[in-house]
Motif scaffolding. Sequence first.
Motif, PDB file in Angstrom:
ATOM      1  N   VAL A  15       0.839  -1.196   0.000  1.00 47.35           N
ATOM      2  CA  VAL A  15       0.000   0.000   0.000  1.00 47.35           C
ATOM      3  C   VAL A  15       0.873   1.245   0.000  1.00 47.35           C
ATOM      4  O   VAL A  15       0.631   2.195  -0.756  1.00 47.35           O
ATOM      5  N   CYS A  16       1.905   1.241   0.832  1.00 49.43           N
ATOM      6  CA  CYS A  16       2.824   2.377   0.897  1.00 49.43           C
ATOM      7  C   CYS A  16       3.498   2.594  -0.449  1.00 49.43           C
ATOM      8  O   CYS A  16       3.563   3.712  -0.961  1.00 49.43           O
ATOM      9  N   ARG A  17       3.985   1.537  -1.045  1.00 55.22           N
ATOM     10  CA  ARG A  17       4.645   1.649  -2.350  1.00 55.22           C
ATOM     11  C   ARG A  17       3.680   2.119  -3.419  1.00 55.22           C
ATOM     12  O   ARG A  17       4.040   2.908  -4.303  1.00 55.22           O
ATOM     13  N   LEU A  18       2.446   1.606  -3.361  1.00 52.33           N
ATOM     14  CA  LEU A  18       1.461   1.998  -4.354  1.00 52.33           C
ATOM     15  C   LEU A  18       1.167   3.498  -4.267  1.00 52.33           C
ATOM     16  O   LEU A  18       1.064   4.185  -5.290  1.00 52.33           O
ATOM     17  N   LEU A  19       1.029   4.014  -3.053  1.00 52.15           N
ATOM     18  CA  LEU A  19       0.774   5.446  -2.880  1.00 52.15           C
ATOM     19  C   LEU A  19       1.938   6.281  -3.412  1.00 52.15           C
ATOM     20  O   LEU A  19       1.738   7.278  -4.105  1.00 52.15           O
ATOM     21  N   VAL A  20       3.153   5.866  -3.083  1.00 51.23           N
ATOM     22  CA  VAL A  20       4.324   6.587  -3.580  1.00 51.23           C
ATOM     23  C   VAL A  20       4.367   6.536  -5.104  1.00 51.23           C
ATOM     24  O   VAL A  20       4.584   7.557  -5.770  1.00 51.23           O
ATOM     25  N   GLY A  21       4.147   5.340  -5.676  1.00 49.99           N
ATOM     26  CA  GLY A  21       4.184   5.204  -7.124  1.00 49.99           C
ATOM     27  C   GLY A  21       3.106   6.016  -7.823  1.00 49.99           C
ATOM     28  O   GLY A  21       3.362   6.654  -8.856  1.00 49.99           O
ATOM     29  N   MET A  22       1.893   6.033  -7.259  1.00 47.34           N
ATOM     30  CA  MET A  22       0.811   6.791  -7.875  1.00 47.34           C
ATOM     31  C   MET A  22       1.098   8.289  -7.841  1.00 47.34           C
ATOM     32  O   MET A  22       0.875   8.998  -8.827  1.00 47.34           O
ATOM     33  N   TRP A  23       1.614   8.775  -6.717  1.00 48.64           N
ATOM     34  CA  TRP A  23       1.889  10.203  -6.622  1.00 48.64           C
ATOM     35  C   TRP A  23       3.061  10.612  -7.500  1.00 48.64           C
ATOM     36  O   TRP A  23       3.093  11.725  -8.032  1.00 48.64           O
ATOM     37  N   ILE A  24       4.026   9.735  -7.661  1.00 54.80           N
ATOM     38  CA  ILE A  24       5.118  10.048  -8.594  1.00 54.80           C
ATOM     39  C   ILE A  24       4.559  10.219 -10.005  1.00 54.80           C
ATOM     40  O   ILE A  24       4.909  11.171 -10.724  1.00 54.80           O
ATOM     41  N   GLN A  25       3.676   9.320 -10.413  1.00 56.61           N
ATOM     42  CA  GLN A  25       3.102   9.414 -11.750  1.00 56.61           C
ATOM     43  C   GLN A  25       2.169  10.623 -11.882  1.00 56.61           C
ATOM     44  O   GLN A  25       2.130  11.281 -12.934  1.00 56.61           O
ATOM     45  N   LEU A  26       1.426  10.915 -10.826  1.00 47.50           N
ATOM     46  CA  LEU A  26       0.562  12.097 -10.873  1.00 47.50           C
ATOM     47  C   LEU A  26       1.394  13.373 -10.992  1.00 47.50           C
ATOM     48  O   LEU A  26       1.093  14.255 -11.803  1.00 47.50           O
ATOM     49  N   PHE A  27       2.454  13.447 -10.191  1.00 45.40           N
ATOM     50  CA  PHE A  27       3.290  14.650 -10.247  1.00 45.40           C
ATOM     51  C   PHE A  27       4.043  14.750 -11.566  1.00 45.40           C
ATOM     52  O   PHE A  27       4.374  15.858 -12.003  1.00 45.40           O
ATOM     53  N   GLN A  28       4.321  13.620 -12.205  1.00 44.29           N
ATOM     54  CA  GLN A  28       4.956  13.711 -13.521  1.00 44.29           C
ATOM     55  C   GLN A  28       4.059  14.471 -14.495  1.00 44.29           C
ATOM     56  O   GLN A  28       4.544  15.244 -15.321  1.00 44.29           O
ATOM     57  N   GLN A  29       2.758  14.263 -14.392  1.00 43.64           N
ATOM     58  CA  GLN A  29       1.820  15.010 -15.224  1.00 43.64           C
ATOM     59  C   GLN A  29       1.620  16.430 -14.711  1.00 43.64           C
ATOM     60  O   GLN A  29       1.520  17.380 -15.491  1.00 43.64           O
ATOM     61  N   PHE A  30       1.579  16.588 -13.385  1.00 39.22           N
ATOM     62  CA  PHE A  30       1.328  17.909 -12.808  1.00 39.22           C
ATOM     63  C   PHE A  30       2.509  18.868 -12.998  1.00 39.22           C
ATOM     64  O   PHE A  30       2.367  20.069 -12.722  1.00 39.22           O
ATOM     65  N   THR A  31       3.660  18.354 -13.411  1.00 35.58           N
ATOM     66  CA  THR A  31       4.752  19.275 -13.757  1.00 35.58           C
ATOM     67  C   THR A  31       4.325  20.226 -14.862  1.00 35.58           C
ATOM     68  O   THR A  31       4.852  21.337 -14.956  1.00 35.58           O
ATOM     69  N   GLY A  32       3.394  19.820 -15.685  1.00 40.33           N
ATOM     70  CA  GLY A  32       2.896  20.665 -16.763  1.00 40.33           C
ATOM     71  C   GLY A  32       3.527  20.393 -18.115  1.00 40.33           C
ATOM     72  O   GLY A  32       3.288  21.133 -19.069  1.00 40.33           O
ATOM     73  N   MET A  33       4.303  19.326 -18.214  1.00 38.32           N
ATOM     74  CA  MET A  33       4.965  19.038 -19.477  1.00 38.32           C
ATOM     75  C   MET A  33       3.962  18.873 -20.621  1.00 38.32           C
ATOM     76  O   MET A  33       4.161  19.397 -21.723  1.00 38.32           O
ATOM     77  N   ASN A  34       2.874  18.175 -20.355  1.00 36.07           N
ATOM     78  CA  ASN A  34       1.912  17.954 -21.430  1.00 36.07           C
ATOM     79  C   ASN A  34       1.060  19.180 -21.716  1.00 36.07           C
ATOM     80  O   ASN A  34       0.411  19.246 -22.771  1.00 36.07           O
ATOM     81  N   VAL A  35       1.042  20.140 -20.821  1.00 36.13           N
ATOM     82  CA  VAL A  35       0.461  21.439 -21.165  1.00 36.13           C
ATOM     83  C   VAL A  35       1.234  22.045 -22.326  1.00 36.13           C
ATOM     84  O   VAL A  35       0.657  22.579 -23.282  1.00 36.13           O
ATOM     85  N   ILE A  36       2.565  21.945 -22.247  1.00 35.85           N
ATOM     86  CA  ILE A  36       3.415  22.466 -23.316  1.00 35.85           C
ATOM     87  C   ILE A  36       3.300  21.605 -24.566  1.00 35.85           C
ATOM     88  O   ILE A  36       3.151  22.110 -25.685  1.00 35.85           O
ATOM     89  N   MET A  37       3.370  20.288 -24.407  1.00 35.23           N
ATOM     90  CA  MET A  37       3.380  19.406 -25.572  1.00 35.23           C
ATOM     91  C   MET A  37       2.057  19.438 -26.335  1.00 35.23           C
ATOM     92  O   MET A  37       2.034  19.357 -27.561  1.00 35.23           O
ATOM     93  N   TYR A  38       0.937  19.564 -25.626  1.00 32.44           N
ATOM     94  CA  TYR A  38      -0.364  19.532 -26.284  1.00 32.44           C
ATOM     95  C   TYR A  38      -0.779  20.896 -26.839  1.00 32.44           C
ATOM     96  O   TYR A  38      -1.455  20.971 -27.869  1.00 32.44           O
ATOM     97  N   TYR A  39      -0.410  21.961 -26.140  1.00 36.59           N
ATOM     98  CA  TYR A  39      -0.944  23.280 -26.477  1.00 36.59           C
ATOM     99  C   TYR A  39       0.156  24.308 -26.746  1.00 36.59           C
ATOM    100  O   TYR A  39      -0.062  25.500 -26.573  1.00 36.59           O
ATOM    101  N   SER A  40       1.324  23.837 -27.170  1.00 31.93           N
ATOM    102  CA  SER A  40       2.436  24.767 -27.396  1.00 31.93           C
ATOM    103  C   SER A  40       2.123  25.764 -28.510  1.00 31.93           C
ATOM    104  O   SER A  40       2.464  26.945 -28.406  1.00 31.93           O
ATOM    105  N   THR A  41       1.483  25.318 -29.583  1.00 34.23           N
ATOM    106  CA  THR A  41       1.176  26.266 -30.663  1.00 34.23           C
ATOM    107  C   THR A  41       0.216  27.350 -30.184  1.00 34.23           C
ATOM    108  O   THR A  41       0.372  28.535 -30.529  1.00 34.23           O
ATOM    109  N   GLN A  42      -0.746  26.974 -29.369  1.00 35.19           N
ATOM    110  CA  GLN A  42      -1.680  27.964 -28.832  1.00 35.19           C
ATOM    111  C   GLN A  42      -0.970  28.907 -27.868  1.00 35.19           C
ATOM    112  O   GLN A  42      -1.192  30.124 -27.892  1.00 35.19           O
TER     113      GLN A  42
END
Length: 303
Positions: A15-42
Motif C-alpha cells: 500500500v505504501c509503495r502503491l501510494l508513492v508510485g501513484m503520486w510520482i506518476q501524478l506529479f509527472q503530469q502535474f509538472t505541466g509538461m503535457n500542457v506544453i506538448m499539447y498546447y504549445s502552438t496555442q
Amino acid sequence: MLFIHVPAYYERACVCRLLVGMWIQLFQQFTGMNVIMYYSTQIFGKINVAEFVSTAVVGIINFLTTFGTLALVDKAGRKPLLLLGSLSMVVTCALGGTVIVASGGNDNLSEAQGYRVVLSVCAFVFSFALTWGPVAWVVTSEIFPLRVRGKLVSITTASNWAANFAIGKWTPLLLLPSVLDVQGILFLMAVLNTAALIFVLLAVPETKGRSLESMDQLFERDNLLDSSDYTFYLRCIQSYFMNDRASAGAQYCSPCCCSGPGAGAAVRASANLRRAGFFVVFLALGMLVLYPALWDQLGYNTR
C-alpha cells in the motif's frame, strides 16, 4: 487490496509503495509538461512568436535530452535527479511567467520578450526530459515486489493517464484570458513543481543499487516519511561544511538511505548535492544573463 491478492506480510508495504508510485506518476503530469506538448502552438501564438517553429524546437529538445538520462540515472541516482528537475522547472516556469507579467500581459509582449518566454519553456522541457520524464518510470518499476509488480505498476500507470486526461481536458479553459492565461498557467506549473519537490524530498526513497530484498526494508516503516532519506541528505550538507563527511555518514546512514558503507554513501551524497547546486546556480545565472530586459521592466535599470 484493490482486488489484488497480496500476502498479509506484504500488505502494508505494498500500500505504501502503491501510494508513492501513484503520486510520482501524478506529479509527472502535474509538472505541466503535457500542457506544453499539447498546447504549445496555442501558447506560443499568444506570446507573438513563430508558434510552429518554436513547437518544433521544443520537440527536438525533448527528444534529444531524454538520451542524457541514460548516462545519469545510475550515476547521480533517482532522487537527486527528481529533486533537481523539480527545482529547475520551478525556476524556469517562474521566469517565463514573470516576463509576461512585467511586460503587462500577452498583448504587450514584444517579439524579443516572447522569445525569452520560449527560452524559458525550452529550459523547462530540457529539465523535464532529463529528470522527471524517464526517471518517474524507472522508480515506479523498481519499488514493487515481483509477485505483484505488473498489477501495481498498471495502477500507477492508470493514475498517470487519468491526470493526463484531466490536463488535456482543462488546459484550454485555463488558457482563456479571463481565467489564468499563459502567465497564470506558468505560475501554476511553478507551484505544482514546488509541491512535487517537497513530496520527493519527504516521501520518495533512493532506489539506486538496491535489491528487491533491501527494497522491502524501505517501506516497512511506521511512517511514510521514514522511508525517505531526506534527513540523511540534510546531515550530508551539514557534514560537508564541517569537513567531516566520513564520520557523518557512519553516524547517520541508515538502511533506507545508502547502498554501501556509511562513509562512502556520505561522500556520494555530498558529491550529488554539489553537482545539483552547481547546475542550479549555472541555470539561474544563465537565465539572468539572457533576461537583461526583465530587470529594466521590474524597475532596475541595467543600462
